[in-house]
Design an enzyme around this catalytic site. Structure first.
Site, PDB file in Angstrom:
ATOM      1  N   SER A  84       0.832  -1.194   0.000  1.00  0.00           N
ATOM      2  CA  SER A  84       0.000   0.000   0.000  1.00  0.00           C
ATOM      3  C   SER A  84       0.877   1.257   0.000  1.00  0.00           C
ATOM      4  O   SER A  84       1.668   1.453  -0.908  1.00  0.00           O
ATOM      5  CB  SER A  84      -0.965  -0.039   1.193  1.00  0.00           C
ATOM      6  N   HIS A 234      -7.394  -6.082   0.360  1.00  0.00           N
ATOM      7  CA  HIS A 234      -6.239  -5.185   0.395  1.00  0.00           C
ATOM      8  C   HIS A 234      -5.162  -5.682   1.357  1.00  0.00           C
ATOM      9  O   HIS A 234      -3.973  -5.527   1.098  1.00  0.00           O
ATOM     10  CB  HIS A 234      -6.704  -3.784   0.797  1.00  0.00           C
TER      11      HIS A 234
END
Length: 253
Positions: A84, A234
């Site tokens: 990320s 994610h």
């Protein structure tokens, strides 16, 4: 900036960089498997974990922090893996200092611009009166009003620590992150592509890497491939650690 990091294992250096609101602790379960073959550096990025706080917070300075760490550790080149926000940090490092990066792994992020989407979390964190807090449960009760998913609260609560006097503090630099959260979504660009082997790992249930992102990925990282981890969102390294470990091992070999 002198970043805090944990060093373990033996072999070729692999530097792992966490995402927003995270810390090096997020990668311990992955590290236990990878340290058998690599010297791991689990890094706390600036304004996170046990690393120093700073008013300056963007991908250029975060990439320079990693360069400084390598200089201090006398590492000429290394493998890098970032998740990320950490993925954008290692992409920026590869763009700015390609000689430092031998292979690059980017977990569930693309180089494109991302709009703000952490406002609810920031509201919850800022609602916790850490200077008056009596217990961790009290903090969790307040966060529950803003963040309903227990796993997300548990992850955020890892940044709730204590100072030398035993008082609660946020280990993240909450004021700066709140003020400059837009920097996290910044688009990355480079005049020259990063030509070395690069692996993008996406969560099959995540929307962080879309079909449209493949254009930018191939433009800036022409020697790259994209793999999706089944049944993962994610937080793919937490949701499907075994699959992530095997994917990383195969790429680095």
């Amino acid at each position: 900036m002198k970043l805090h990091f944990k060093k373990t294992g033996a072999g070729k250096p692999l530097i792992i960089v966490h995402g927003l609101f995270g810390s090096s602790d997020n990668w311990f379960s992955i590290a236990k498997e990878l340290e058998k073959n690599y010297t791991l550096y689990l890094v706390d990025q600036r304004n996170h974990g046990d690393s120093p706080h700073s008013e300056e917070w963007n991908y250029t300075v975060m990439a320079d922090d990693l360069k400084e760490l390598m200089e201090d550790e006398r590492i000429h080149s290394a493998y890098f893996m970032g998740h990320s926000m950490g993925g954008k940090t290692v992409m920026k490092l590869a763009m700015n200092y390609p000689d430092l990066v031998e292979k690059l792994i980017v977990a569930d992020i693309a180089p494109r611009f991302y709009p703000l989407h952490h406002q609810q979390i920031l509201e919850g964190l800022n609602a916790v009166p850490v200077d008056q807090l009596k217990s961790r449960k009290e903090a969790d009760d307040i966060l529950t009003e803003y963040i309903k998913i227990p796993g997300i609260r548990q992850f955020l609560m890892k940044s709730l620590g204590r100072d030398d006097n035993g008082k609660f503090i946020w280990k993240i630099n909450l004021p700066v992150i709140t003020e400059k959260i837009g920097n996290v979504g910044e688009e990355l660009k480079s005049d020259a592509p990063f030509e070395k082997p690069t692996l993008f790992i996406g969560g099959a249930n995540s929307d962080y890497i879309t079909e449209k992102d493949k254009v930018d990925i191939e433009r800036f990282f022409p020697n790259s491939r994209l793999v999706y981890i089944k049944d993962a969102g994610h937080w793919l390294h937490a949701e499907q650690p075994a699959a992530v470990i095997e994917t990383v091992k195969a790429f680095l070999k």
